[in-house]
Design a protein around this motif. Structure first.
Motif, PDB file in Angstrom:
ATOM      1  N   ALA A 186      -3.829  12.574  -9.140  1.00 33.09           N
ATOM      2  CA  ALA A 186      -3.686  11.219  -9.259  1.00 33.09           C
ATOM      3  C   ALA A 186      -2.457  10.395  -8.429  1.00 33.09           C
ATOM      4  O   ALA A 186      -1.460  11.469  -8.346  1.00 33.09           O
ATOM      5  CB  ALA A 186      -3.695  10.799 -10.730  1.00 33.09           C
ATOM      6  N   ILE A 187      -2.511   9.258  -8.269  1.00 31.14           N
ATOM      7  CA  ILE A 187      -1.203   8.734  -7.365  1.00 31.14           C
ATOM      8  C   ILE A 187      -0.808   7.478  -7.926  1.00 31.14           C
ATOM      9  O   ILE A 187      -1.818   6.543  -8.276  1.00 31.14           O
ATOM     10  CB  ILE A 187      -1.592   8.565  -5.845  1.00 31.14           C
ATOM     11  N   GLU A 188       0.184   7.086  -8.106  1.00 28.54           N
ATOM     12  CA  GLU A 188       0.826   5.674  -8.498  1.00 28.54           C
ATOM     13  C   GLU A 188       0.730   4.801  -7.501  1.00 28.54           C
ATOM     14  O   GLU A 188       1.386   5.004  -6.394  1.00 28.54           O
ATOM     15  CB  GLU A 188       2.070   5.642  -9.333  1.00 28.54           C
ATOM     16  N   LYS A 189       0.084   3.751  -7.549  1.00 30.19           N
ATOM     17  CA  LYS A 189       0.288   2.847  -6.562  1.00 30.19           C
ATOM     18  C   LYS A 189       1.564   1.997  -6.509  1.00 30.19           C
ATOM     19  O   LYS A 189       1.991   1.779  -7.559  1.00 30.19           O
ATOM     20  CB  LYS A 189      -1.182   2.181  -6.401  1.00 30.19           C
ATOM     21  N   SER A 190       1.612   1.126  -5.662  1.00 29.81           N
ATOM     22  CA  SER A 190       2.536   0.102  -5.493  1.00 29.81           C
ATOM     23  C   SER A 190       2.357  -1.042  -6.549  1.00 29.81           C
ATOM     24  O   SER A 190       1.131  -1.246  -7.101  1.00 29.81           O
ATOM     25  CB  SER A 190       2.513  -0.741  -4.169  1.00 29.81           C
ATOM     26  N   ASN A 191       3.540  -1.481  -7.315  1.00 33.38           N
ATOM     27  CA  ASN A 191       3.453  -2.511  -8.173  1.00 33.38           C
ATOM     28  C   ASN A 191       3.519  -3.953  -7.794  1.00 33.38           C
ATOM     29  O   ASN A 191       3.634  -4.624  -8.635  1.00 33.38           O
ATOM     30  CB  ASN A 191       4.465  -2.311  -9.418  1.00 33.38           C
ATOM     31  N   ASN A 232       0.711  -1.402  -0.058  1.00 35.81           N
ATOM     32  CA  ASN A 232       0.099  -0.240   0.151  1.00 35.81           C
ATOM     33  C   ASN A 232       0.842   1.330  -0.067  1.00 35.81           C
ATOM     34  O   ASN A 232       0.181   2.427   0.198  1.00 35.81           O
ATOM     35  CB  ASN A 232      -0.900  -0.007   1.127  1.00 35.81           C
ATOM     36  N   THR A 233       2.227   1.052  -0.111  1.00 34.04           N
ATOM     37  CA  THR A 233       3.236   2.408  -0.401  1.00 34.04           C
ATOM     38  C   THR A 233       2.965   2.771  -1.602  1.00 34.04           C
ATOM     39  O   THR A 233       3.100   2.096  -2.784  1.00 34.04           O
ATOM     40  CB  THR A 233       4.610   1.859  -0.071  1.00 34.04           C
ATOM     41  N   ASN A 234       2.626   4.209  -1.789  1.00 33.62           N
ATOM     42  CA  ASN A 234       2.406   4.952  -2.960  1.00 33.62           C
ATOM     43  C   ASN A 234       3.768   5.025  -3.753  1.00 33.62           C
ATOM     44  O   ASN A 234       4.904   4.939  -3.066  1.00 33.62           O
ATOM     45  CB  ASN A 234       1.770   6.244  -2.900  1.00 33.62           C
ATOM     46  N   GLY A 235       3.647   4.405  -5.241  1.00 29.73           N
ATOM     47  CA  GLY A 235       5.049   4.407  -5.943  1.00 29.73           C
ATOM     48  C   GLY A 235       6.195   3.491  -5.743  1.00 29.73           C
ATOM     49  O   GLY A 235       7.307   3.556  -6.354  1.00 29.73           O
ATOM     50  N   PHE A 236       5.575   2.459  -4.829  1.00 31.00           N
ATOM     51  CA  PHE A 236       6.745   1.604  -4.326  1.00 31.00           C
ATOM     52  C   PHE A 236       7.063   0.506  -5.441  1.00 31.00           C
ATOM     53  O   PHE A 236       6.142  -0.034  -6.240  1.00 31.00           O
ATOM     54  CB  PHE A 236       6.193   0.868  -3.142  1.00 31.00           C
ATOM     55  N   LYS A 237       8.142   0.084  -5.653  1.00 30.84           N
ATOM     56  CA  LYS A 237       8.660  -0.956  -6.542  1.00 30.84           C
ATOM     57  C   LYS A 237       9.253  -1.896  -6.050  1.00 30.84           C
ATOM     58  O   LYS A 237      10.262  -2.058  -5.268  1.00 30.84           O
ATOM     59  CB  LYS A 237       9.917  -0.082  -7.682  1.00 30.84           C
ATOM     60  N   GLN A 238       8.454  -3.189  -6.337  1.00 29.37           N
ATOM     61  CA  GLN A 238       9.218  -4.483  -5.610  1.00 29.37           C
ATOM     62  C   GLN A 238      10.512  -4.825  -6.074  1.00 29.37           C
ATOM     63  O   GLN A 238      10.820  -4.333  -7.185  1.00 29.37           O
ATOM     64  CB  GLN A 238       8.054  -5.543  -5.771  1.00 29.37           C
ATOM     65  N   GLU A 239      11.433  -5.705  -5.384  1.00 31.53           N
ATOM     66  CA  GLU A 239      12.515  -6.026  -5.670  1.00 31.53           C
ATOM     67  C   GLU A 239      12.574  -7.584  -5.581  1.00 31.53           C
ATOM     68  O   GLU A 239      11.650  -8.209  -5.243  1.00 31.53           O
ATOM     69  CB  GLU A 239      13.284  -5.483  -4.422  1.00 31.53           C
ATOM     70  N   GLY A 240      13.436  -7.976  -6.373  1.00 37.84           N
ATOM     71  CA  GLY A 240      13.527  -9.568  -6.472  1.00 37.84           C
ATOM     72  C   GLY A 240      15.009  -9.645  -6.473  1.00 37.84           C
ATOM     73  O   GLY A 240      15.935  -8.764  -6.172  1.00 37.84           O
ATOM     74  N   THR A 241      15.442 -11.143  -6.233  1.00 32.50           N
ATOM     75  CA  THR A 241      16.971 -11.541  -6.175  1.00 32.50           C
ATOM     76  C   THR A 241      17.122 -12.621  -7.168  1.00 32.50           C
ATOM     77  O   THR A 241      16.372 -13.082  -8.002  1.00 32.50           O
ATOM     78  CB  THR A 241      16.947 -12.119  -4.902  1.00 32.50           C
ATOM     79  N   THR A 242      18.199 -12.690  -7.834  1.00 30.07           N
ATOM     80  CA  THR A 242      18.898 -13.671  -8.623  1.00 30.07           C
ATOM     81  C   THR A 242      19.851 -14.513  -8.042  1.00 30.07           C
ATOM     82  O   THR A 242      20.683 -13.993  -7.182  1.00 30.07           O
ATOM     83  CB  THR A 242      19.438 -12.930  -9.964  1.00 30.07           C
ATOM     84  N   GLU A 243      20.052 -15.651  -8.333  1.00 25.88           N
ATOM     85  CA  GLU A 243      20.773 -16.691  -7.749  1.00 25.88           C
ATOM     86  C   GLU A 243      21.688 -17.430  -8.801  1.00 25.88           C
ATOM     87  O   GLU A 243      21.272 -17.607  -9.984  1.00 25.88           O
ATOM     88  CB  GLU A 243      19.927 -17.688  -7.102  1.00 25.88           C
ATOM     89  N   THR A 244      22.938 -17.676  -8.438  1.00 24.42           N
ATOM     90  CA  THR A 244      24.057 -18.196  -9.084  1.00 24.42           C
ATOM     91  C   THR A 244      24.705 -19.096  -8.398  1.00 24.42           C
ATOM     92  O   THR A 244      24.302 -19.417  -7.092  1.00 24.42           O
ATOM     93  CB  THR A 244      24.747 -17.393 -10.201  1.00 24.42           C
ATOM     94  N   THR A 245      26.027 -19.934  -8.795  1.00 20.47           N
ATOM     95  CA  THR A 245      26.650 -20.603  -8.401  1.00 20.47           C
ATOM     96  C   THR A 245      28.058 -19.989  -8.055  1.00 20.47           C
ATOM     97  O   THR A 245      28.412 -19.098  -8.839  1.00 20.47           O
ATOM     98  CB  THR A 245      27.004 -22.039  -8.682  1.00 20.47           C
ATOM     99  N   PHE A 246      28.860 -20.372  -7.351  1.00 26.37           N
ATOM    100  CA  PHE A 246      30.348 -20.307  -7.037  1.00 26.37           C
ATOM    101  C   PHE A 246      31.183 -20.268  -8.306  1.00 26.37           C
ATOM    102  O   PHE A 246      32.083 -19.439  -8.681  1.00 26.37           O
ATOM    103  CB  PHE A 246      31.073 -20.866  -5.991  1.00 26.37           C
ATOM    104  N   ASN A 247      30.718 -21.303  -9.078  1.00 27.41           N
ATOM    105  CA  ASN A 247      31.471 -21.646 -10.438  1.00 27.41           C
ATOM    106  C   ASN A 247      31.441 -19.930 -11.405  1.00 27.41           C
ATOM    107  O   ASN A 247      32.375 -19.746 -11.967  1.00 27.41           O
ATOM    108  CB  ASN A 247      30.725 -22.307 -11.395  1.00 27.41           C
ATOM    109  N   TYR A 248      30.095 -19.476 -11.324  1.00 28.73           N
ATOM    110  CA  TYR A 248      30.033 -18.042 -11.773  1.00 28.73           C
ATOM    111  C   TYR A 248      31.039 -16.793 -11.278  1.00 28.73           C
ATOM    112  O   TYR A 248      31.854 -16.383 -12.310  1.00 28.73           O
ATOM    113  CB  TYR A 248      28.334 -17.482 -11.754  1.00 28.73           C
TER     114      TYR A 248
END
Length: 239
Positions: free
Chosen positions: A191-196, A30-46
């Motif tokens: 107008a207000i942009e809501k959270s995505n 419910n935070t106005n203009g909030f952009k959600q975050e994500g994570t990426t995973e890899t291995t030690f080989n990378y």
């Protein structure tokens, strides 16, 4: 310790980090203009390959731990949230996904936000924390006739931003920022942009992280039980 437990334990740590990230997204639904975050995973080989490309010699290499999963990075989902009409003349929404309002924080630094739920403080336009909203010339905006046309808007790629708190950003390289002299067709007043954040998708991700954690935990328990059984057999044969 059985070497098979290393990648399993690392996977559990990664899922804990995912749970924290997803929980933060849900907390800001419910935070106005909030952009959600994500994570990426890899291995030690990378990381090993990247080090070799940079002519960095690793000090110790283990074939098993090379496959340990690691959180590689976080990313910001830049998709626009839904625009909600409020009719409040102090509310503003941005039309483009990579544009931002300029805010002067309590330390005097300029930060950037998509939260356009502004307020009137001593006849100055401020954000929800009482920080001044700035015009194109980085000056505070006085609420008077046609004040809406003074609201400064800049264009910055998300890759050039560092997140501060939950809803503001600091720029890494100001040379990549595009400053607009006016905000024509860039903002919608009233107008207000809501959270995505999509609550359904976030809950599915939350359940997935819980299940992955539980699967790794059960696998470690199974390995421990196999080791215990093997030790008992060896002990019995030596008597």
């Amino acid at each position: 310790m059985n070497q098979g437990t290393y990648p399993l334990a690392a996977s559990m740590i990664n899922q804990i980090n995912r749970l924290d990230q997803i929980s933060n997204n849900l907390a800001n639904i419910n935070t106005n203009g909030f952009k959600q975050e994500g994570t990426t995973e890899t291995t030690f080989n990378y990381y090993l390959q990247r080090a070799q490309e940079n002519n960095t010699s690793p000090t110790k290499i283990n074939v098993v731990t090379n496959n340990v999963p690691k959180i590689d990075s976080k990313f910001i989902n830049s998709e626009m949230g839904p625009i909600a009409m409020t009719g409040n003349t102090l509310d503003f929404a941005l039309n483009n996904p990579d544009t931002f309002f300029k805010i002067q924080n309590a330390d005097g630094d300029i930060v950037y936000s998509r939260d356009g739920a502004f307020k009137n403080l001593d006849n100055f336009l401020v954000d929800s924390n009482g920080n001044n909203v700035l015009n194109a010339d980085n000056e505070p905006i006085v609420i008077e006739d046609n004040f809406a046309s003074q609201v400064g808007v800049v264009k910055i790629p998300y890759t050039n931003l560092d997140k501060i708190g939950d809803n503001t950003y600091a720029i890494k390289d100001a040379n990549t920022m595009e400053i607009f002299e006016n905000n024509d067709n860039l903002v919608v007043q009233g107008a207000i942009e809501k959270s995505n954040v999509n609550s359904v998708t976030a809950m599915v991700e939350l359940i997935d992280a819980h299940r992955r954690f539980d699967q790794s935990q059960k696998a470690i328990k199974s390995i421990d039980e196999l080791n215990a059984g093997l030790i008992d057999k060896i002990g019995s044969n030596t008597k």
